[in-house]
Design a protein around this motif. Structure first.
Motif, PDB file in Angstrom:
ATOM      1  N   PRO A  89      20.479 -15.772 -51.976  1.00 33.53           N
ATOM      2  CA  PRO A  89      20.333 -14.260 -52.480  1.00 33.53           C
ATOM      3  C   PRO A  89      19.136 -14.441 -53.499  1.00 33.53           C
ATOM      4  O   PRO A  89      18.676 -15.324 -54.215  1.00 33.53           O
ATOM      5  N   ALA A  90      18.387 -13.296 -53.400  1.00 29.17           N
ATOM      6  CA  ALA A  90      17.047 -13.340 -54.198  1.00 29.17           C
ATOM      7  C   ALA A  90      17.540 -12.969 -55.654  1.00 29.17           C
ATOM      8  O   ALA A  90      18.806 -12.150 -55.880  1.00 29.17           O
ATOM      9  N   GLY A  91      16.949 -13.648 -56.655  1.00 28.26           N
ATOM     10  CA  GLY A  91      17.248 -13.601 -57.924  1.00 28.26           C
ATOM     11  C   GLY A  91      18.661 -14.022 -58.432  1.00 28.26           C
ATOM     12  O   GLY A  91      19.299 -13.722 -59.337  1.00 28.26           O
ATOM     13  N   GLY A  92      19.288 -15.149 -57.642  1.00 28.20           N
ATOM     14  CA  GLY A  92      20.739 -15.520 -57.618  1.00 28.20           C
ATOM     15  C   GLY A  92      20.984 -16.468 -58.573  1.00 28.20           C
ATOM     16  O   GLY A  92      22.007 -17.107 -58.993  1.00 28.20           O
ATOM     17  N   ALA A  93      19.556 -17.315 -59.109  1.00 32.72           N
ATOM     18  CA  ALA A  93      19.889 -18.666 -59.653  1.00 32.72           C
ATOM     19  C   ALA A  93      19.340 -18.587 -61.194  1.00 32.72           C
ATOM     20  O   ALA A  93      18.184 -18.002 -61.563  1.00 32.72           O
ATOM     21  N   ASP A  94      20.106 -19.226 -62.239  1.00 35.14           N
ATOM     22  CA  ASP A  94      19.549 -19.227 -63.453  1.00 35.14           C
ATOM     23  C   ASP A  94      18.657 -20.326 -63.479  1.00 35.14           C
ATOM     24  O   ASP A  94      17.634 -20.106 -64.491  1.00 35.14           O
ATOM     25  N   LEU A 115      10.182 -19.428 -54.414  1.00 28.80           N
ATOM     26  CA  LEU A 115      10.883 -20.203 -55.613  1.00 28.80           C
ATOM     27  C   LEU A 115      11.120 -19.232 -56.704  1.00 28.80           C
ATOM     28  O   LEU A 115      12.319 -19.116 -57.132  1.00 28.80           O
ATOM     29  N   ALA A 116      10.103 -18.387 -57.191  1.00 29.24           N
ATOM     30  CA  ALA A 116      10.203 -17.497 -58.321  1.00 29.24           C
ATOM     31  C   ALA A 116      11.014 -16.566 -57.954  1.00 29.24           C
ATOM     32  O   ALA A 116      11.827 -15.912 -58.702  1.00 29.24           O
ATOM     33  N   GLY A 122      14.405 -13.753 -66.254  1.00 31.80           N
ATOM     34  CA  GLY A 122      14.613 -14.627 -67.403  1.00 31.80           C
ATOM     35  C   GLY A 122      14.986 -16.040 -67.082  1.00 31.80           C
ATOM     36  O   GLY A 122      14.989 -16.796 -67.703  1.00 31.80           O
ATOM     37  N   GLY A 123      15.100 -16.353 -65.715  1.00 30.27           N
ATOM     38  CA  GLY A 123      15.611 -17.527 -65.094  1.00 30.27           C
ATOM     39  C   GLY A 123      14.466 -18.704 -65.350  1.00 30.27           C
ATOM     40  O   GLY A 123      13.214 -18.243 -65.242  1.00 30.27           O
ATOM     41  N   ALA A 124      14.750 -19.756 -65.103  1.00 24.55           N
ATOM     42  CA  ALA A 124      13.575 -20.895 -65.354  1.00 24.55           C
ATOM     43  C   ALA A 124      13.512 -21.603 -63.613  1.00 24.55           C
ATOM     44  O   ALA A 124      14.156 -21.817 -62.907  1.00 24.55           O
ATOM     45  N   VAL A 125      12.037 -21.847 -63.432  1.00 26.70           N
ATOM     46  CA  VAL A 125      11.780 -22.680 -62.153  1.00 26.70           C
ATOM     47  C   VAL A 125      11.344 -24.031 -62.732  1.00 26.70           C
ATOM     48  O   VAL A 125      10.318 -24.344 -63.770  1.00 26.70           O
ATOM     49  N   SER A 126      11.928 -25.159 -62.144  1.00 27.97           N
ATOM     50  CA  SER A 126      11.522 -26.385 -62.606  1.00 27.97           C
ATOM     51  C   SER A 126      10.679 -27.254 -61.365  1.00 27.97           C
ATOM     52  O   SER A 126      11.336 -27.178 -60.295  1.00 27.97           O
ATOM     53  N   ALA A 229       0.244 -39.228 -65.679  1.00 31.78           N
ATOM     54  CA  ALA A 229       1.594 -39.739 -65.343  1.00 31.78           C
ATOM     55  C   ALA A 229       1.802 -39.821 -63.899  1.00 31.78           C
ATOM     56  O   ALA A 229       1.097 -39.110 -63.324  1.00 31.78           O
ATOM     57  N   SER A 230       2.616 -40.595 -63.478  1.00 29.01           N
ATOM     58  CA  SER A 230       2.781 -40.634 -62.050  1.00 29.01           C
ATOM     59  C   SER A 230       3.103 -39.134 -61.559  1.00 29.01           C
ATOM     60  O   SER A 230       2.672 -38.944 -60.265  1.00 29.01           O
ATOM     61  N   ARG A 231       4.104 -38.425 -62.259  1.00 31.52           N
ATOM     62  CA  ARG A 231       4.134 -36.959 -61.700  1.00 31.52           C
ATOM     63  C   ARG A 231       4.051 -36.005 -62.875  1.00 31.52           C
ATOM     64  O   ARG A 231       4.132 -36.646 -63.927  1.00 31.52           O
ATOM     65  N   LEU A 232       3.959 -34.856 -62.692  1.00 28.42           N
ATOM     66  CA  LEU A 232       3.808 -33.779 -63.639  1.00 28.42           C
ATOM     67  C   LEU A 232       4.840 -32.962 -63.373  1.00 28.42           C
ATOM     68  O   LEU A 232       5.326 -32.512 -62.285  1.00 28.42           O
ATOM     69  N   HIS A 233       5.612 -32.516 -64.476  1.00 23.83           N
ATOM     70  CA  HIS A 233       6.735 -31.834 -64.457  1.00 23.83           C
ATOM     71  C   HIS A 233       6.435 -30.542 -65.402  1.00 23.83           C
ATOM     72  O   HIS A 233       5.804 -30.296 -66.263  1.00 23.83           O
ATOM     73  N   ALA A 234       6.662 -29.399 -64.616  1.00 22.00           N
ATOM     74  CA  ALA A 234       6.623 -28.139 -65.496  1.00 22.00           C
ATOM     75  C   ALA A 234       8.068 -27.310 -65.491  1.00 22.00           C
ATOM     76  O   ALA A 234       8.721 -27.191 -64.283  1.00 22.00           O
ATOM     77  N   LEU A 235       7.974 -26.529 -66.524  1.00 22.40           N
ATOM     78  CA  LEU A 235       9.347 -25.677 -66.535  1.00 22.40           C
ATOM     79  C   LEU A 235       8.402 -24.185 -66.769  1.00 22.40           C
ATOM     80  O   LEU A 235       8.071 -23.868 -67.699  1.00 22.40           O
ATOM     81  N   ALA A 236       8.573 -23.318 -65.956  1.00 17.92           N
ATOM     82  CA  ALA A 236       8.167 -21.922 -65.916  1.00 17.92           C
ATOM     83  C   ALA A 236       9.256 -20.865 -65.927  1.00 17.92           C
ATOM     84  O   ALA A 236      10.345 -21.210 -65.314  1.00 17.92           O
ATOM     85  N   ARG A 237       8.916 -19.839 -66.384  1.00 20.70           N
ATOM     86  CA  ARG A 237      10.066 -18.712 -66.536  1.00 20.70           C
ATOM     87  C   ARG A 237       9.704 -17.393 -65.774  1.00 20.70           C
ATOM     88  O   ARG A 237       8.363 -16.937 -65.675  1.00 20.70           O
TER      89      ARG A 237
END
Length: 239
Positions: A89-94, A115-116, A122-126, A229-237
């Motif tokens: 579902p669209a917009g279904g994940a916190d 993904l977005a 208001g939810g986050a994408v890691s 760093a070996s990998r990059l991590h982003a948390l975006a909203r």
């Protein structure tokens, strides 16, 4: 479990979700494969849906979920990132995880849009991606200087015959997320110094593993260490 910069960020986000509503956090793990992230999140009380194209990986996920006693909290869905809108579902994940996904998709803007769109407002994408400069340094240390120069010159950080479509640096990752309409709240390194420490050092020094884990967390957000760093991590909203 020792401190881990990515897991600490996810734990913080999920704690905020629990403060917002009483229901278990809803997590969508795209490309989550065998459940490296999904099973621990389910064990922490999240409802986790894993979307992955590999039936073998999803079978491993289900076995791990059963062994961990969280099979009722994990849903496996076979499919690709580009079909995400038809699978969940669209917009279904916190919280939406896209770990190890953006390097292999054909259409980067479309993948980020999917993904977005799966996150609730208001939810986050890691996002967790391979770092172009870390790959360059590794090639230099291995004496593969032609490959290192290719990684430096190619805007996608790609090598001939490379299984990855692209690698990222901090600026490119941040720009890609912003272009997808996401607000970047955290951009850190993952695997900053851990890969540099020989196993013998950790085995022969009591407390060294814990000290290294603490150093990883402290260095994760500190440029220029973060940037190699070996990998990059982003948390975006999602706004």
């Amino acid at each position: 479990m020792r401190p881990d910069a990515v897991r600490l960020a996810l734990d913080t986000e999920l704690a905020a979700v629990r403060r917002r509503h009483a229901e278990p956090p809803r997590v969508l793990d795209v490309g989550g494969g065998s459940g490296v992230w999904a099973v621990p999140l389910a064990a922490a009380g999240c409802l986790v849906t894993v979307v992955d194209p590999s039936p073998n990986a999803l079978a491993t996920l289900q076995r791990r979920a059963v062994e961990a006693g969280v099979a009722d909290l994990v849903t496996a869905v076979q499919g690709d990132t580009d079909a995400l809108a038809d699978l969940v579902p669209a917009g279904g994940a916190d919280l939406v995880l896209g770990h190890g996904v953006l390097e292999v998709v054909d259409d980067l803007p479309a993948a980020l849009s999917h993904l977005a769109g799966a996150a609730t407002p208001g939810g986050a994408v890691s996002i967790l991606v391979a770092n172009r400069y870390a790959a360059l340094i590794n090639r230099v240390l291995a004496g593969r200087l032609v490959d290192a120069r290719q990684l430096l010159d190619d805007p996608d950080g790609q090598l001939p015959g490379d299984p990855l479509q692209r690698r990222f640096d901090v600026d490119r990752l941040s720009a890609a997320l912003s272009s997808a309409g996401l607000d970047v709240e955290l951009l850190q390194g993952y695997g900053v110094v851990a890969d540099l420490v020989p196993g013998a050092v950790l085995e022969g020094n009591p407390g060294a593993a814990e000290a290294l884990a603490q150093l990883e967390v402290a260095a994760a957000t500190q440029p220029p260490l973060r940037d190699i760093a070996s990998r990059l991590h982003a948390l975006a909203r999602r706004p």
